[in-house]
Design a protein around this motif. Structure first.
Motif, PDB file in Angstrom:
ATOM      1  N   UNK A   1      12.981 -31.321 -55.587  1.00  0.00           N
ATOM      2  CA  UNK A   1      12.624 -29.898 -55.585  1.00  0.00           C
ATOM      3  C   UNK A   1      13.636 -29.083 -54.776  1.00  0.00           C
ATOM      4  N   UNK A   2      13.997 -29.569 -53.598  1.00  0.00           N
ATOM      5  CA  UNK A   2      14.978 -28.865 -52.763  1.00  0.00           C
ATOM      6  C   UNK A   2      16.327 -28.812 -53.477  1.00  0.00           C
ATOM      7  N   UNK A   3      16.715 -29.918 -54.099  1.00  0.00           N
ATOM      8  CA  UNK A   3      17.977 -29.965 -54.830  1.00  0.00           C
ATOM      9  C   UNK A   3      17.984 -28.993 -56.005  1.00  0.00           C
ATOM     10  N   UNK A   4      16.886 -28.925 -56.731  1.00  0.00           N
ATOM     11  CA  UNK A   4      16.797 -27.991 -57.851  1.00  0.00           C
ATOM     12  C   UNK A   4      16.869 -26.542 -57.381  1.00  0.00           C
ATOM     13  N   UNK A   5      16.189 -26.232 -56.286  1.00  0.00           N
ATOM     14  CA  UNK A   5      16.223 -24.868 -55.753  1.00  0.00           C
ATOM     15  C   UNK A   5      17.640 -24.503 -55.297  1.00  0.00           C
ATOM     16  N   UNK A   6      18.298 -25.432 -54.601  1.00  0.00           N
ATOM     17  CA  UNK A   6      19.668 -25.176 -54.152  1.00  0.00           C
ATOM     18  C   UNK A   6      20.610 -25.032 -55.346  1.00  0.00           C
ATOM     19  N   UNK A   7      20.418 -25.853 -56.360  1.00  0.00           N
ATOM     20  CA  UNK A   7      21.265 -25.775 -57.559  1.00  0.00           C
ATOM     21  C   UNK A   7      21.059 -24.453 -58.289  1.00  0.00           C
ATOM     22  N   UNK A   8      19.820 -23.987 -58.359  1.00  0.00           N
ATOM     23  CA  UNK A   8      19.537 -22.706 -59.021  1.00  0.00           C
ATOM     24  C   UNK A   8      20.191 -21.555 -58.259  1.00  0.00           C
ATOM     25  N   UNK A   9      20.105 -21.587 -56.939  1.00  0.00           N
ATOM     26  CA  UNK A   9      20.737 -20.538 -56.133  1.00  0.00           C
ATOM     27  C   UNK A   9      22.256 -20.583 -56.293  1.00  0.00           C
ATOM     28  N   UNK A  10      22.815 -21.771 -56.253  1.00  0.00           N
ATOM     29  CA  UNK A  10      24.258 -21.931 -56.435  1.00  0.00           C
ATOM     30  C   UNK A  10      24.687 -21.440 -57.813  1.00  0.00           C
ATOM     31  N   UNK A  11      23.922 -21.781 -58.817  1.00  0.00           N
ATOM     32  CA  UNK A  11      24.231 -21.354 -60.179  1.00  0.00           C
ATOM     33  C   UNK A  11      24.229 -19.830 -60.287  1.00  0.00           C
ATOM     34  N   UNK A  12      23.263 -19.181 -59.655  1.00  0.00           N
ATOM     35  CA  UNK A  12      23.191 -17.718 -59.672  1.00  0.00           C
ATOM     36  C   UNK A  12      24.432 -17.106 -59.017  1.00  0.00           C
ATOM     37  N   UNK A  13      24.845 -17.659 -57.896  1.00  0.00           N
ATOM     38  CA  UNK A  13      26.031 -17.150 -57.196  1.00  0.00           C
ATOM     39  C   UNK A  13      27.279 -17.352 -58.055  1.00  0.00           C
ATOM     40  N   UNK A  14      27.416 -18.546 -58.640  1.00  0.00           N
ATOM     41  CA  UNK A  14      28.592 -18.825 -59.475  1.00  0.00           C
ATOM     42  C   UNK A  14      28.630 -17.928 -60.711  1.00  0.00           C
ATOM     43  N   UNK A  15      27.490 -17.716 -61.332  1.00  0.00           N
ATOM     44  CA  UNK A  15      27.441 -16.834 -62.502  1.00  0.00           C
ATOM     45  C   UNK A  15      27.800 -15.398 -62.123  1.00  0.00           C
ATOM     46  N   UNK A  16      27.304 -14.956 -60.976  1.00  0.00           N
ATOM     47  CA  UNK A  16      27.609 -13.601 -60.501  1.00  0.00           C
ATOM     48  C   UNK A  16      29.112 -13.424 -60.314  1.00  0.00           C
ATOM     49  N   UNK A  17      29.726 -14.352 -59.584  1.00  0.00           N
ATOM     50  CA  UNK A  17      31.166 -14.240 -59.329  1.00  0.00           C
ATOM     51  C   UNK A  17      31.983 -14.396 -60.618  1.00  0.00           C
TER      52      UNK A  17
END
Length: 185
Positions: free
Chosen positions: A14-30
């Motif tokens: 669960x923690x890994x999925x949440x961190x991956x989702x946040x990372x994905x959002x940041x990468x998509x934004x940039x």
């Protein structure tokens, strides 16, 4: 093979999925803003953190040996341990182990990202299983882990590639950005 208690594994997933989702959002934004340098910096840190997490997850000795595979051997029969006992949580954990790397590499390698990522994940997974075999630390070395790790990395790379492609198409052209800049003045 999985040696953590199921609630611990569930929490880690669960923690890994949440961190991956946040990372994905940041990468998509940039990526959608054309900020390649920021994407590279984020990827550098994120891949280093992922590699540390991988080492912590797969290298320590298991408290007890896996009964389905004798210590010091490699199981070449896919899904053998799954026939002997229910290992659904382990299967999900192995699918997700290399998924964050697959997503991140899609942002790094734009061309042939899925193919290159799948090859890299396969190689890393073989290295992990070989290391576990050579360390003889009560960890099971299993072809099933290689298959599921590679499948997880492949699926994530495919999803990541699709997301990167979509973000790149939404990126404004230089002419549109200049017009927007003039309009804002």
């Amino acid at each position: 093979m999985l040696y953590f208690a199921v609630p611990t594994v569930a929490l880690l997933v669960i923690v890994s999925l949440a961190a991956s989702a946040a990372l994905l959002a940041v990468l998509l934004h940039f990526t959608s803003r054309g900020r390649e340098r920021a994407v590279r910096r984020v990827l550098l840190v994120a891949i280093a953190v992922w590699a540390l997490g991988l080492a912590v997850a797969v290298l320590p000795a298991a408290p007890q040996p896996d009964p389905s595979i004798p210590t010091g051997t490699f199981n070449w029969v896919p899904f053998l341990a799954h026939q002997q006992r229910d290992l659904g949580v382990e299967m999900v954990a192995n699918l997700g182990l290399f998924a964050p790397l697959g997503l991140m590499l899609a942002f790094h390698w734009r061309r042939f990202a899925v193919l290159k990522t799948t090859a890299l994940v396969l190689g890393l997974s073989v290295c992990v299983e070989t290391t576990q075999l050579l360390l003889r630390n009560n960890r099971a070395s299993d072809i099933t882990d290689i298959i599921t790790n590679t499948a997880g990395g492949f699926a994530a790379a495919l999803i990541g590639w699709a997301l990167v492609s979509a973000a790149m198409h939404r990126r404004p052209t230089a002419e549109a950005a200049a017009q927007e800049s003039l309009r804002q003045r």
